[in-house]
Design a protein around this motif. Structure first.
Motif, PDB file in Angstrom:
ATOM      1  N   LEU A   1       0.846  -1.184   0.000  1.00  0.00           N
ATOM      2  CA  LEU A   1       0.000   0.000   0.000  1.00  0.00           C
ATOM      3  C   LEU A   1       0.889   1.244   0.000  1.00  0.00           C
ATOM      4  O   LEU A   1       1.690   1.432   0.914  1.00  0.00           O
ATOM      5  CB  LEU A   1      -0.900   0.003   1.233  1.00  0.00           C
ATOM      6  CG  LEU A   1      -1.882   1.162   1.369  1.00  0.00           C
ATOM      7  CD1 LEU A   1      -2.954   1.081   0.290  1.00  0.00           C
ATOM      8  CD2 LEU A   1      -2.522   1.157   2.751  1.00  0.00           C
ATOM      9  N   THR A   2       0.773   2.051  -1.039  1.00  0.00           N
ATOM     10  CA  THR A   2       1.605   3.245  -1.176  1.00  0.00           C
ATOM     11  C   THR A   2       0.783   4.494  -0.883  1.00  0.00           C
ATOM     12  O   THR A   2      -0.306   4.674  -1.426  1.00  0.00           O
ATOM     13  CB  THR A   2       2.202   3.336  -2.595  1.00  0.00           C
ATOM     14  OG1 THR A   2       3.006   2.168  -2.836  1.00  0.00           O
ATOM     15  CG2 THR A   2       3.079   4.570  -2.734  1.00  0.00           C
TER      16      THR A   2
ATOM     17  N   SER B   1       7.057   9.707   0.171  1.00  0.00           N
ATOM     18  CA  SER B   1       5.949   8.758   0.200  1.00  0.00           C
ATOM     19  C   SER B   1       6.381   7.495   0.949  1.00  0.00           C
ATOM     20  O   SER B   1       7.567   7.267   1.180  1.00  0.00           O
ATOM     21  CB  SER B   1       5.522   8.399  -1.227  1.00  0.00           C
ATOM     22  OG  SER B   1       6.574   7.736  -1.905  1.00  0.00           O
ATOM     23  N   HIS B   2       5.398   6.680   1.324  1.00  0.00           N
ATOM     24  CA  HIS B   2       5.673   5.473   2.083  1.00  0.00           C
ATOM     25  C   HIS B   2       4.928   4.296   1.473  1.00  0.00           C
ATOM     26  O   HIS B   2       3.797   4.436   1.006  1.00  0.00           O
ATOM     27  CB  HIS B   2       5.228   5.634   3.542  1.00  0.00           C
ATOM     28  CG  HIS B   2       5.988   6.665   4.297  1.00  0.00           C
ATOM     29  ND1 HIS B   2       7.056   6.368   5.098  1.00  0.00           N
ATOM     30  CD2 HIS B   2       5.857   8.005   4.350  1.00  0.00           C
ATOM     31  CE1 HIS B   2       7.539   7.481   5.631  1.00  0.00           C
ATOM     32  NE2 HIS B   2       6.830   8.484   5.181  1.00  0.00           N
ATOM     33  N   THR B   3       5.569   3.130   1.472  1.00  0.00           N
ATOM     34  CA  THR B   3       4.914   1.896   1.047  1.00  0.00           C
ATOM     35  C   THR B   3       4.901   0.934   2.223  1.00  0.00           C
ATOM     36  O   THR B   3       5.956   0.579   2.760  1.00  0.00           O
ATOM     37  CB  THR B   3       5.638   1.255  -0.144  1.00  0.00           C
ATOM     38  OG1 THR B   3       5.600   2.155  -1.254  1.00  0.00           O
ATOM     39  CG2 THR B   3       4.960  -0.042  -0.542  1.00  0.00           C
ATOM     40  N   LEU B   4       3.701   0.522   2.635  1.00  0.00           N
ATOM     41  CA  LEU B   4       3.528  -0.416   3.733  1.00  0.00           C
ATOM     42  C   LEU B   4       3.190  -1.790   3.160  1.00  0.00           C
ATOM     43  O   LEU B   4       2.452  -1.902   2.189  1.00  0.00           O
ATOM     44  CB  LEU B   4       2.400   0.047   4.663  1.00  0.00           C
ATOM     45  CG  LEU B   4       2.547   1.442   5.277  1.00  0.00           C
ATOM     46  CD1 LEU B   4       1.339   1.740   6.150  1.00  0.00           C
ATOM     47  CD2 LEU B   4       3.829   1.548   6.084  1.00  0.00           C
TER      48      LEU B   4
ATOM     49  N   PRO C   1      -4.419  10.519  -2.668  1.00  0.00           N
ATOM     50  CA  PRO C   1      -4.587   9.229  -3.334  1.00  0.00           C
ATOM     51  C   PRO C   1      -3.777   8.132  -2.651  1.00  0.00           C
ATOM     52  O   PRO C   1      -2.746   8.400  -2.031  1.00  0.00           O
ATOM     53  CB  PRO C   1      -4.036   9.492  -4.738  1.00  0.00           C
ATOM     54  CG  PRO C   1      -2.934  10.493  -4.494  1.00  0.00           C
ATOM     55  CD  PRO C   1      -3.408  11.361  -3.338  1.00  0.00           C
ATOM     56  N   ILE C   2      -4.226   6.890  -2.751  1.00  0.00           N
ATOM     57  CA  ILE C   2      -3.444   5.734  -2.340  1.00  0.00           C
ATOM     58  C   ILE C   2      -3.451   4.732  -3.487  1.00  0.00           C
ATOM     59  O   ILE C   2      -4.278   4.826  -4.403  1.00  0.00           O
ATOM     60  CB  ILE C   2      -3.999   5.074  -1.055  1.00  0.00           C
ATOM     61  CG1 ILE C   2      -5.452   4.611  -1.263  1.00  0.00           C
ATOM     62  CG2 ILE C   2      -3.907   6.027   0.119  1.00  0.00           C
ATOM     63  CD1 ILE C   2      -6.018   3.870  -0.062  1.00  0.00           C
TER      64      ILE C   2
ATOM     65  N   PRO D   1      -1.758  -2.377 -10.503  1.00  0.00           N
ATOM     66  CA  PRO D   1      -1.939  -1.360  -9.452  1.00  0.00           C
ATOM     67  C   PRO D   1      -3.408  -0.936  -9.367  1.00  0.00           C
ATOM     68  O   PRO D   1      -4.067  -0.750 -10.388  1.00  0.00           O
ATOM     69  CB  PRO D   1      -1.049  -0.204  -9.921  1.00  0.00           C
ATOM     70  CG  PRO D   1      -0.075  -0.820 -10.865  1.00  0.00           C
ATOM     71  CD  PRO D   1      -0.798  -1.938 -11.534  1.00  0.00           C
ATOM     72  N   THR D   2      -3.899  -0.821  -8.160  1.00  0.00           N
ATOM     73  CA  THR D   2      -5.278  -0.395  -7.939  1.00  0.00           C
ATOM     74  C   THR D   2      -5.271   0.911  -7.159  1.00  0.00           C
ATOM     75  O   THR D   2      -4.809   0.945  -6.019  1.00  0.00           O
ATOM     76  CB  THR D   2      -6.056  -1.461  -7.150  1.00  0.00           C
ATOM     77  OG1 THR D   2      -6.066  -2.677  -7.911  1.00  0.00           O
ATOM     78  CG2 THR D   2      -7.481  -1.011  -6.889  1.00  0.00           C
TER      79      THR D   2
END
Length: 305
Positions: free
Chosen positions: A72-73, A98-101, A133-134, A147-148
């Motif tokens: 999840l970005t 930004s972060h990606t979990l 946005p995510i 990607p969604t």
């Protein structure tokens, strides 16, 4: 409150977010799919009521084998550290990135609660509640989904964020206001407080200037109107809140206004070259929150010598 008069004429417009309804997360039914290539059929984000720092994200994933990972970005400016106890990911790198979990799932429905805002830039913590946005990708074995994306709406903040108890005074040498605060009992975090002051123009006179401003405020230029000199000031603190002291999940939130009069914000700006003819006219103080398109409320200060 709307507008009033400047020497009984229209007041200046301040500078805020619209307030749409909170999005409600829905859960799609789980079903089996053994293709090995995961598919995200739904990605939904919803806020806890009135809580701009608590976001629930749910996703429906199908087509995986025994398990999958969901990446999840989230863009920059939303949080500055891992925002979920159930997630793994990079260490905190600040609000500017930004972060990606990464979440691990074994059933088609995955749900996680993210704590938004800053946990490192003390004492203020919290997210202002704007839209962002995510995006998610599910991975199973060597396969991954497309990607969604999903849009997170602004948080519904139903109560007035600013107290209307502020008072204003004005003279030829100083503009000032006291009692500026987040509304007592407000349920969330707000952004910078903005004060726009309008003073009647005097024909043939140059615009008066500020010589000194209170250390908690900064002066920014704003376009003058045909009949008004405008001055815009913004608090230097990035967030304000009405909640006091450590609370569960909110131990780093800042102080709040209280009923005994503490923790309110004072404003003053020393002026130079204010025309003496302005004595007994009105300075209009417009109070708002950064991002506002109109003032939250206004106060008049009658200019004295």
């Amino acid at each position: 409150m709307g507008s009033t008069v400047l020497s009984r004429r229209a007041a200046v417009r301040g500078a805020v977010w619209s307030i749409p309804a909170v999005t409600v997360a829905t859960t799609a039914p789980a079903f089996a799919n053994t293709s090995g290539r995961p598919v995200i059929t739904e990605l939904v984000a919803s806020y806890a009521p009135g809580q701009p720092e608590e976001l629930t994200v749910s996703a429906t994933v199908t087509g995986f084998d025994a398990s999958y990972q969901l990446a999840l970005t989230i863009p920059a400016g939303v949080f500055d550290s891992v925002g979920s106890a159930s997630a793994s990911g990079p260490t905190s790198t600040g609000l500017a990135t930004s972060h990606t979990l990464l979440f691990t799932g074994t059933t088609s429905h995955l749900q996680a609660t993210l704590t938004l805002g800053s946990q490192t830039e003390l004492p203020w913590r919290g997210f202002q509640g704007g839209a962002f946005p995510i995006s998610a990708i599910a991975m199973s074995g060597a396969q991954q989904s497309d990607p969604t994306p999903a849009a997170v709406p602004p948080c519904d903040m139903i109560n007035p964020p600013l107290s209307s108890d502020a008072n204003a005074t004005a003279s030829l040498w100083r503009l000032s206001a006291a009692g500026i605060a987040a509304n007592y009992g407000y349920p969330g975090v707000i952004g910078k407080i903005v004060l726009v002051i309008a003073v009647r123009k005097v024909a043939g006179e140059a615009k008066p200037e500020t010589s000194t401003v209170h250390s908690a405020w900064t002066r920014t230029d704003v376009a003058d109107e045909s009949d008004k000199w405008l001055y815009r000031f913004t608090t230097t603190q990035s967030h304000h809140t009405s909640r006091t002291g450590p609370q569960a999940g909110n131990s780093h939130r800042g102080p709040a206004p209280d009923v005994s009069g503490g923790n309110h914000y004072e404003f003053w700006a020393d002026m130079q070259d204010m025309p003496p003819s302005l004595v007994n006219s009105d300075a209009v103080f417009n109070f708002s929150v950064e991002g506002d398109t109109a003032p939250r409320f206004w106060r008049l200060g009658t200019i004295t010598a």
